[in-house]
Design a protein around this motif. Structure first.
Motif, PDB file in Angstrom:
ATOM      1  N   TRP A  80      -5.526  -3.602  10.625  1.00 39.59           N
ATOM      2  CA  TRP A  80      -6.237  -2.751   9.663  1.00 39.59           C
ATOM      3  C   TRP A  80      -7.301  -3.571   8.921  1.00 39.59           C
ATOM      4  N   GLY A  81      -8.558  -3.113   8.989  1.00 42.45           N
ATOM      5  CA  GLY A  81      -9.633  -3.773   8.264  1.00 42.45           C
ATOM      6  C   GLY A  81     -10.310  -4.891   9.012  1.00 42.45           C
ATOM      7  N   PHE A  82      -9.947  -5.121  10.273  1.00 46.31           N
ATOM      8  CA  PHE A  82     -10.496  -6.248  11.024  1.00 46.31           C
ATOM      9  C   PHE A  82     -11.079  -5.802  12.366  1.00 46.31           C
ATOM     10  N   GLY A  83     -12.005  -6.615  12.881  1.00 44.61           N
ATOM     11  CA  GLY A  83     -12.590  -6.354  14.185  1.00 44.61           C
ATOM     12  C   GLY A  83     -13.286  -5.008  14.211  1.00 44.61           C
ATOM     13  N   GLU A  84     -12.939  -4.197  15.180  1.00 44.07           N
ATOM     14  CA  GLU A  84     -13.531  -2.871  15.294  1.00 44.07           C
ATOM     15  C   GLU A  84     -12.981  -1.885  14.263  1.00 44.07           C
ATOM     16  N   ARG A  85     -12.039  -2.344  13.435  1.00 44.56           N
ATOM     17  CA  ARG A  85     -11.497  -1.512  12.355  1.00 44.56           C
ATOM     18  C   ARG A  85     -11.971  -2.031  10.990  1.00 44.56           C
ATOM     19  N   SER A  86     -13.088  -2.766  10.980  1.00 45.09           N
ATOM     20  CA  SER A  86     -13.524  -3.451   9.752  1.00 45.09           C
ATOM     21  C   SER A  86     -14.610  -2.714   8.987  1.00 45.09           C
ATOM     22  N   GLY A  87     -14.725  -1.411   9.160  1.00 45.60           N
ATOM     23  CA  GLY A  87     -15.775  -0.664   8.475  1.00 45.60           C
ATOM     24  C   GLY A  87     -15.574  -0.511   6.983  1.00 45.60           C
ATOM     25  N   ARG A  88     -14.327  -0.665   6.510  1.00 42.41           N
ATOM     26  CA  ARG A  88     -14.032  -0.490   5.086  1.00 42.41           C
ATOM     27  C   ARG A  88     -13.490  -1.790   4.503  1.00 42.41           C
ATOM     28  N   PRO A  89     -13.805  -2.083   3.236  1.00 40.18           N
ATOM     29  CA  PRO A  89     -13.287  -3.303   2.602  1.00 40.18           C
ATOM     30  C   PRO A  89     -11.759  -3.301   2.532  1.00 40.18           C
ATOM     31  N   GLU A  90     -11.186  -4.469   2.645  1.00 39.92           N
ATOM     32  CA  GLU A  90      -9.734  -4.625   2.596  1.00 39.92           C
ATOM     33  C   GLU A  90      -9.158  -4.046   1.305  1.00 39.92           C
ATOM     34  N   LEU A  91      -9.810  -4.322   0.179  1.00 41.91           N
ATOM     35  CA  LEU A  91      -9.295  -3.860  -1.109  1.00 41.91           C
ATOM     36  C   LEU A  91      -9.321  -2.333  -1.197  1.00 41.91           C
ATOM     37  N   GLU A  92     -10.333  -1.712  -0.613  1.00 39.63           N
ATOM     38  CA  GLU A  92     -10.402  -0.251  -0.618  1.00 39.63           C
ATOM     39  C   GLU A  92      -9.256   0.341   0.199  1.00 39.63           C
ATOM     40  N   ILE A  93      -8.986  -0.254   1.365  1.00 39.96           N
ATOM     41  CA  ILE A  93      -7.875   0.212   2.203  1.00 39.96           C
ATOM     42  C   ILE A  93      -6.558   0.071   1.446  1.00 39.96           C
ATOM     43  N   PHE A  94      -6.369  -1.076   0.808  1.00 38.88           N
ATOM     44  CA  PHE A  94      -5.147  -1.344   0.058  1.00 38.88           C
ATOM     45  C   PHE A  94      -4.936  -0.308  -1.039  1.00 38.88           C
ATOM     46  N   LYS A  95      -5.995  -0.013  -1.794  1.00 34.36           N
ATOM     47  CA  LYS A  95      -5.893   0.921  -2.920  1.00 34.36           C
ATOM     48  C   LYS A  95      -5.561   2.333  -2.443  1.00 34.36           C
ATOM     49  N   GLU A  96      -6.242   2.782  -1.405  1.00 35.62           N
ATOM     50  CA  GLU A  96      -5.971   4.138  -0.905  1.00 35.62           C
ATOM     51  C   GLU A  96      -4.545   4.253  -0.404  1.00 35.62           C
ATOM     52  N   MET A  97      -4.088   3.238   0.345  1.00 30.80           N
ATOM     53  CA  MET A  97      -2.720   3.265   0.844  1.00 30.80           C
ATOM     54  C   MET A  97      -1.718   3.265  -0.301  1.00 30.80           C
ATOM     55  N   LEU A  98      -2.011   2.495  -1.347  1.00 37.30           N
ATOM     56  CA  LEU A  98      -1.109   2.435  -2.498  1.00 37.30           C
ATOM     57  C   LEU A  98      -0.941   3.813  -3.120  1.00 37.30           C
ATOM     58  N   TRP A  99      -2.026   4.543  -3.266  1.00 38.38           N
ATOM     59  CA  TRP A  99      -1.970   5.903  -3.807  1.00 38.38           C
ATOM     60  C   TRP A  99      -1.092   6.810  -2.954  1.00 38.38           C
ATOM     61  N   LYS A 100      -1.112   6.582  -1.646  1.00 44.93           N
ATOM     62  CA  LYS A 100      -0.384   7.448  -0.716  1.00 44.93           C
ATOM     63  C   LYS A 100       1.052   6.981  -0.474  1.00 44.93           C
ATOM     64  N   GLY A 101       1.479   5.957  -1.215  1.00 43.70           N
ATOM     65  CA  GLY A 101       2.830   5.442  -1.025  1.00 43.70           C
ATOM     66  C   GLY A 101       2.961   4.518   0.162  1.00 43.70           C
ATOM     67  N   GLN A 102       1.825   4.110   0.703  1.00 42.88           N
ATOM     68  CA  GLN A 102       1.826   3.188   1.837  1.00 42.88           C
ATOM     69  C   GLN A 102       1.611   1.756   1.351  1.00 42.88           C
ATOM     70  N   VAL A 103       2.010   0.813   2.161  1.00 38.75           N
ATOM     71  CA  VAL A 103       1.802  -0.603   1.887  1.00 38.75           C
ATOM     72  C   VAL A 103       0.929  -1.146   3.007  1.00 38.75           C
ATOM     73  N   MET A 104      -0.175  -1.772   2.665  1.00 41.48           N
ATOM     74  CA  MET A 104      -1.091  -2.231   3.710  1.00 41.48           C
ATOM     75  C   MET A 104      -0.397  -3.164   4.701  1.00 41.48           C
ATOM     76  N   TRP A 105       0.395  -4.089   4.183  1.00 43.42           N
ATOM     77  CA  TRP A 105       1.118  -4.994   5.074  1.00 43.42           C
ATOM     78  C   TRP A 105       2.091  -4.216   5.957  1.00 43.42           C
ATOM     79  N   GLY A 106       2.705  -3.201   5.385  1.00 47.22           N
ATOM     80  CA  GLY A 106       3.615  -2.368   6.167  1.00 47.22           C
ATOM     81  C   GLY A 106       2.915  -1.666   7.308  1.00 47.22           C
ATOM     82  N   MET A 107       1.715  -1.151   7.056  1.00 50.39           N
ATOM     83  CA  MET A 107       0.964  -0.476   8.105  1.00 50.39           C
ATOM     84  C   MET A 107       0.535  -1.458   9.190  1.00 50.39           C
ATOM     85  N   MET A 108       0.230  -2.691   8.790  1.00 47.09           N
ATOM     86  CA  MET A 108      -0.098  -3.730   9.769  1.00 47.09           C
ATOM     87  C   MET A 108       1.115  -4.050  10.642  1.00 47.09           C
TER      88      MET A 108
END
Length: 339
Positions: free
Chosen positions: A153-181
């Motif tokens: 998530w957030g790298f290579g061909e999935r790097s269109g959005r900043p890491e911090l933005e991905i983290f924040k959105e996932m946090l709102w949704k009850g997701q954990v960025m590391w968990g999704m990775m």
């Protein structure tokens, strides 16, 4: 056990850093030992997985699209698009030795971070300045191993959005960025089992930096991984806190509530008795030396208790956050021995 451990953690943290560190180490080692029953290990894995937030269904179907296929004298490289999570397609490279007979062992390779979001899985096939040549895809193929590496998530061909933005959105949704990775890589194991070329009983995982952390988390959660190699990120959480080093790791690294349930040693003890090789630099700020020594002491005891002391190895080299020629040589020797 989790509630008792949380209370002990609070009490011990009040004793003072030097005394509490020794006391916590004793408590943690007791928990590691107590967890080494089949029931205890299963419960610990369940708890660890639950800390990873709201994750997609582990049983959802996986689909794959072959984007391209290239051949050289040493290996075949497939570029894939995998539907692992139902949210976004996951680009990946699958590699296999050009000349193979029968089923081959495979390495699930986890790319690093370095703040270089455009690199991602290209590290596996093209290498990077902080790592040795040839790239791991070619090195593994020459050793007779297949390989798979995803864009996280957030790298290579999935790097269109900043890491911090991905983290924040996932946090709102009850997701954990590391968990999704982690989830994507666990599903990658499911995919590997469908490949007719692969010996599913001989799967290893290898990674550097962020990929190192991914390697030991994956192996802790999934026994299908038979050999684990982590390079330059076996970080003891408590030591990092004591040294005020939290900013040394990216935002992806932090899992809510983790320290109320696990230490680094306890997570890694879930890999016992499977072979595990940790490599670190004595000058690497991401892995404080005091913490490495603590983990090494705990895992030596855990592997000795399991009757396989030779299956755990930690080597510390006089370098910073990079892979040396000696490290690469030692990694390949470990894979050849155990995989």
């Amino acid at each position: 056990m989790v509630k008792l451990f949380s209370v002990l953690l609070v009490i011990l943290l009040c004793l003072g850093s030097s005394q509490s560190s020794a006391a916590l180490n004793s408590v943690f080692m007791s928990d590691v030992t107590n967890a080494q029953t089949p029931k205890g290990v299963a419960e610990q894995r369940k708890t660890l997985y639950q800390l990873l937030g709201r994750l997609p269904d582990r049983q959802r179907p996986i689909t794959v699209k072959l984007v391209s296929r290239e051949e050289t004298k040493d290996l075949i490289t497939e570029k894939l698009l995998l539907d692992l999570n139902g949210l976004e397609m996951v680009p990946a490279f699958f590699t296999i030795p050009k000349k193979v007979t029968g089923k081959v062992p495979v390495v699930l390779f986890n790319h690093s971070h370095f703040g270089q979001y455009a690199v991602g899985k290209n590290e596996f096939v093209k290498g990077r300045p902080e790592m040795q040549s040839p790239p791991y895809a070619l090195a593994l193929a020459r050793a007779g191993f297949a390989g798979l590496c995803l864009d996280s998530w957030g790298f290579g061909e999935r790097s269109g959005r900043p890491e911090l933005e991905i983290f924040k959105e996932m946090l709102w949704k009850g997701q954990v960025m590391w968990g999704m990775m982690v989830y994507d890589n666990l599903r990658a194991l499911d995919y590997l089992e469908t490949r007719p070329e692969i010996d599913a009983k001989r799967i290893a995982t290898v990674g550097m930096s962020m990929g190192s952390t991914m390697a030991w988390w994956l192996a802790a959660l999934d026994e299908r991984i038979k050999v684990t190699v982590d390079l330059n990120c076996l970080t003891d959480f408590q030591t990092l806190l004591e040294e005020k080093g939290l900013d040394r790791h990216g935002i992806y690294y932090y899992v809510p509530d983790l320290l109320n349930h696990f230490t680094t040693s306890q997570i890694n003890a879930l890999i016992v008795p499977r072979p595990h090789f940790g490599l670190a630099g004595s000058l690497d700020p991401l892995t404080p030396l005091k913490g490495l020594q603590k983990i090494d002491e705990n895992l030596k005891k855990a592997y000795a208790n399991a009757g396989v002391p030779q299956a755990w190895q930690l080597k510390i080299y006089p370098v910073g956050h990079l892979e040396t020629a000696q490290m690469r040589q030692d990694i390949m020797a470990f894979l050849k021995k155990w995989l």
